[in-house]
Write a protein that holds these residues in place. Structure first.
Motif, short mmCIF file in Angstrom:
data_model
loop_
_atom_site.label_atom_id
_atom_site.label_comp_id
_atom_site.label_asym_id
_atom_site.label_seq_id
_atom_site.Cartn_x
_atom_site.Cartn_y
_atom_site.Cartn_z
N LYS A 14 0.83 -1.20 0.00
CA LYS A 14 0.00 0.00 0.00
C LYS A 14 0.86 1.25 0.00
O LYS A 14 0.59 2.20 -0.74
N PHE A 17 2.28 1.72 -3.41
CA PHE A 17 1.22 2.11 -4.35
C PHE A 17 0.88 3.58 -4.20
O PHE A 17 0.81 4.32 -5.18
N LEU A 18 0.69 4.02 -2.97
CA LEU A 18 0.31 5.41 -2.74
C LEU A 18 1.44 6.36 -3.13
O LEU A 18 1.21 7.46 -3.62
N MET A 49 -0.98 -3.84 -9.99
CA MET A 49 -1.95 -2.96 -9.36
C MET A 49 -1.94 -1.56 -9.98
O MET A 49 -2.98 -0.94 -10.16
N ILE A 52 -3.83 -1.67 -13.19
CA ILE A 52 -5.28 -1.67 -12.95
C ILE A 52 -5.74 -0.25 -12.61
O ILE A 52 -6.75 0.23 -13.12
N ASP A 56 -8.45 2.15 -14.44
CA ASP A 56 -9.57 2.75 -13.69
C ASP A 56 -9.62 4.25 -13.90
O ASP A 56 -10.66 4.84 -14.15
N ILE A 62 -12.49 6.31 -10.79
CA ILE A 62 -12.12 6.74 -9.46
C ILE A 62 -12.97 7.92 -8.99
O ILE A 62 -13.49 7.92 -7.88
N PRO A 66 -20.89 6.70 -8.61
CA PRO A 66 -21.16 5.38 -9.17
C PRO A 66 -22.22 5.37 -10.26
O PRO A 66 -22.02 4.83 -11.31
N ALA B 163 -9.57 1.65 4.31
CA ALA B 163 -9.82 1.35 2.90
C ALA B 163 -11.14 0.60 2.76
O ALA B 163 -11.93 0.88 1.85
N ARG B 170 -18.76 3.22 -1.06
CA ARG B 170 -18.82 3.38 -2.51
C ARG B 170 -19.58 2.22 -3.16
O ARG B 170 -20.45 2.44 -4.00
N VAL B 177 -17.51 10.41 -4.32
CA VAL B 177 -16.27 10.70 -3.61
C VAL B 177 -16.52 11.76 -2.53
O VAL B 177 -16.11 11.62 -1.38
N ARG B 189 -9.30 13.87 -1.43
CA ARG B 189 -8.07 13.32 -1.99
C ARG B 189 -7.78 11.95 -1.36
O ARG B 189 -7.41 11.00 -2.04
N LYS B 192 -10.07 9.31 -2.74
CA LYS B 192 -9.65 8.85 -4.06
C LYS B 192 -8.47 7.91 -4.00
O LYS B 192 -8.40 6.92 -4.72
N ARG B 193 -7.52 8.26 -3.14
CA ARG B 193 -6.33 7.41 -3.02
C ARG B 193 -6.68 6.04 -2.44
O ARG B 193 -6.24 5.01 -2.94
N GLU B 194 -7.50 6.06 -1.40
CA GLU B 194 -7.89 4.79 -0.79
C GLU B 194 -8.71 3.94 -1.77
O GLU B 194 -8.56 2.73 -1.86
N TRP B 195 -9.59 4.62 -2.48
CA TRP B 195 -10.47 3.94 -3.43
C TRP B 195 -9.66 3.34 -4.56
O TRP B 195 -9.85 2.18 -4.94
N ALA B 196 -8.74 4.14 -5.12
CA ALA B 196 -7.90 3.64 -6.21
C ALA B 196 -7.09 2.43 -5.75
O ALA B 196 -7.00 1.41 -6.43
N PHE B 197 -6.54 2.56 -4.56
CA PHE B 197 -5.75 1.45 -4.03
C PHE B 197 -6.61 0.22 -3.81
O PHE B 197 -6.26 -0.89 -4.22
N ARG B 199 -9.49 -0.68 -5.06
CA ARG B 199 -9.95 -1.32 -6.29
C ARG B 199 -8.85 -2.18 -6.90
O ARG B 199 -9.09 -3.28 -7.36
N ALA B 200 -7.64 -1.59 -6.94
CA ALA B 200 -6.52 -2.33 -7.52
C ALA B 200 -6.20 -3.57 -6.69
O ALA B 200 -5.91 -4.64 -7.22
N TRP B 201 -6.29 -3.42 -5.38
CA TRP B 201 -6.01 -4.57 -4.50
C TRP B 201 -7.04 -5.66 -4.71
O TRP B 201 -6.70 -6.84 -4.87
#
Lengths: 302, 216
Positions: A14, A17-18, A49, A52, A56, A62, A66, B163, B170, B177, B189, B192-197, B199-201
């Motif tokens: 994590k 990634f961040l 990741m 992906i 997205d 993002i 939704p 997360a 969501r 957001v 912000r 968005k970062r948590e969401w992006a992470f 989703r990828a995870w």
């Protein structure tokens, strides 16, 4: 429950990634390489990741809300599908027909209304959804459309808007309101495509340019004819112009729909045809109809 | 599989004559740590969501999809109505609604899974079909997907509560957001970062393991 090792690994992934999320592409590559040097599997996981996440990001997943939220119906009563908002034929944005969520009305026609709608699955895309007014025998329409759909699927031409799907949605089971709909390619050009005549007028096109557009339409129709498919309702509002890289492009919409809507067009007996005309359901649009079509002939491609 | 709602939910409160005031009261009490108020609130929201979903399922027979977002917002309209909730109360409501919605989706999936069992889906199909946007009660969706997703979100929560909180709001409440940020009291912000992470995870887990619907 995750082990301590799992947790450490998760935190590491994590954090990387961040960190990468804030970096430009080239720096991300360098970061992935560093991670790979530290631990090959960690680097691979990070790389996949990030790929992906990039995907997205590219499709706006993002930031996006939704889905469009429907206006709440408010009252605690049962099924208050009121006439709030931009209501056309009792339909309004946010309502769902089959897999489509209505977004905004594009227009109204003799058969019903056309909407920009969002399809959620199997692919996420915007479509033009033509919702037919009730009163038509939806079963018969769908049966005819099923026959048409196979033929329509054969048409692959940049000048012809594709018809994706057709179905029937039931809105109010108690009153048996069912709405047949067709999902079609949404023709865009800056906004939504304009009728060929409107486009020519607002741009003040020269005769030459206008003929160019008509020629494009003819090529598209010609393509369909070689596949044995006849439109049966060619008119300006079915010839939409969108601009692609500044070049006007004509797309013919509603191919096969007129035929699906009317049994007589699909070769029903003369008696049925006469009855239909007596009821005032005439195939096509009289002002733009070929003489033989209006006269009750087969509507051939000559 | 862990039970997201932590036990069976039953209707324990009578809807009072002023349901909005009642909900507001429950929200306050739950926020101050009252477990029984939280349970009562959850059951109230759950019942409402269930009723709306059932009514829609009846009226949209053909090819229906029930949108979690729409259900949650309709439940909000019915339970809270025109009462203006403060930010904390709104946040509380949506957190509970997400929990109830997740619960409904899982029950729905289990019920349908019993009807059409058998035929485990291929790994590729699972990867393609698990929706990582908003979860809907779709007629065509494989119930296994919903259960698999529920399991993955639970697993994410074991590693990373913040997360998972973003994901729940969501996914299951369909918040934007901005709304998610407001509900959790964090910046957009960060959402968005948590969401992006996340989703990828989640996508990575699905890819790596194929479909793991049994929570093994």
């Amino acid at each position: 429950m995750p082990t301590e090792h799992d947790r450490t690994r998760y935190s590491r992934v994590k954090a990387l990634f961040l960190e990468a999320a804030d970096l430009p592409g080239s720096a991300q590559v360098a970061l992935v390489q560093r991670a790979r040097a530290e631990d090959a599997r960690l680097g691979d996981e990070l790389a996949s990741m990030l790929a992906i996440a990039a995907e997205d990001q590219a499709r706006g997943a993002i930031d996006a809300t939704p889905r469009p939220l429907p206006t709440p119906t408010g009252a605690a009563g049962e099924g208050t599908r009121g006439a709030a908002g931009a209501s056309v034929d009792g339909l309004r944005p946010g309502m769902m027909l089959g897999p489509y969520v209505l977004r905004e009305p594009l227009g109204e026609g003799g058969f019903g209304s056309v909407w920009i709608a969002e399809q959620a699955s199997p692919v996420r895309r915007d479509v033009a959804l033509k919702v037919l007014r009730t009163g038509l025998d939806s079963r018969a329409v769908m049966a005819r459309f099923a026959g048409e759909a196979r033929a329509l699927a054969m048409m692959e031409h940049p000048g012809i808007a594709r018809v994706f799907d057709a179905g029937v949605a039931t809105l109010d089971a108690d009153r048996g309101v069912s709405l047949p709909y067709f999902a079609m390619e949404l023709v865009r050009g800056g906004g939504v495509g304009q009728a060929i005549t409107t486009y020519a007028r607002t741009r003040g096109l020269s005769i030459e340019a206008r003929l160019g557009l008509v020629l494009q339409a003819c090529r598209a129709v010609q393509h369909a004819h070689t596949k044995g498919i006849i439109h049966r309702d060619i008119k300006p509002s079915n010839l939409l112009v969108s601009e692609q890289d500044g070049t006007p492009t004509v797309k013919v919409i509603d191919f096969g729909i007129a035929k699906a809507l009317h049994a007589e067009a699909a070769g029903a007996s003369v008696v049925e045809r006469t009855l239909s005309i007596e009821r005032g359901v005439l195939l096509g649009t009289p002002a733009y109809m070929s003489p033989e079509q209006a006269g009750g002939g087969g509507g051939g491609r000559e | 599989m862990a039970d997201p709602a932590g036990g069976p939910i039953s209707s324990s409160t009578d809807p009072s004559r002023d349901p909005a005031r009642d909900v507001t009261r429950l929200l306050r009490e739950a926020a101050s740590g009252d477990q029984s108020s939280h349970a009562a609130l959850l059951s109230r929201v759950y019942d409402q969501l269930h009723a709306i979903a059932a009514a829609r399922m009846r009226s949209e027979r053909v090819d229906h999809t029930l949108q979690a977002t729409a259900l949650v917002h309709e439940a909000y309209a019915r339970l809270v109505g025109d009462v203006r909730l403060g930010q904390v109360d709104r946040a509380g409501f949506f957190a509970v609604a997400a929990q109830a919605m997740q619960r409904i989706l899982v029950e729905h999936a289990r019920a349908r899974g019993r009807v059409k069992r058998g035929g485990g889906m291929g790994e590729a199909a699972a990867r393609r079909k698990i929706p990582l946007d908003v979860v809907d009660l779709a007629a065509e969706d494989d119930p296994e997907q919903i259960l698999a997703l529920d399991d993955l979100v639970r697993r994410l929560g074991e590693y990373d509560a913040s997360a998972a909180a973003v994901v729940r709001l969501r996914f299951y409440a369909g918040l934007s957001v901005e709304q998610t940020a407001e509900a959790l009291g964090i910046s957009e912000r960060t959402v968005k970062r948590e969401w992006a992470f996340a989703r990828a995870w989640l996508a990575g887990q699905i890819e790596r393991e194929g479909l793991d619907a049994d929570g093994a």
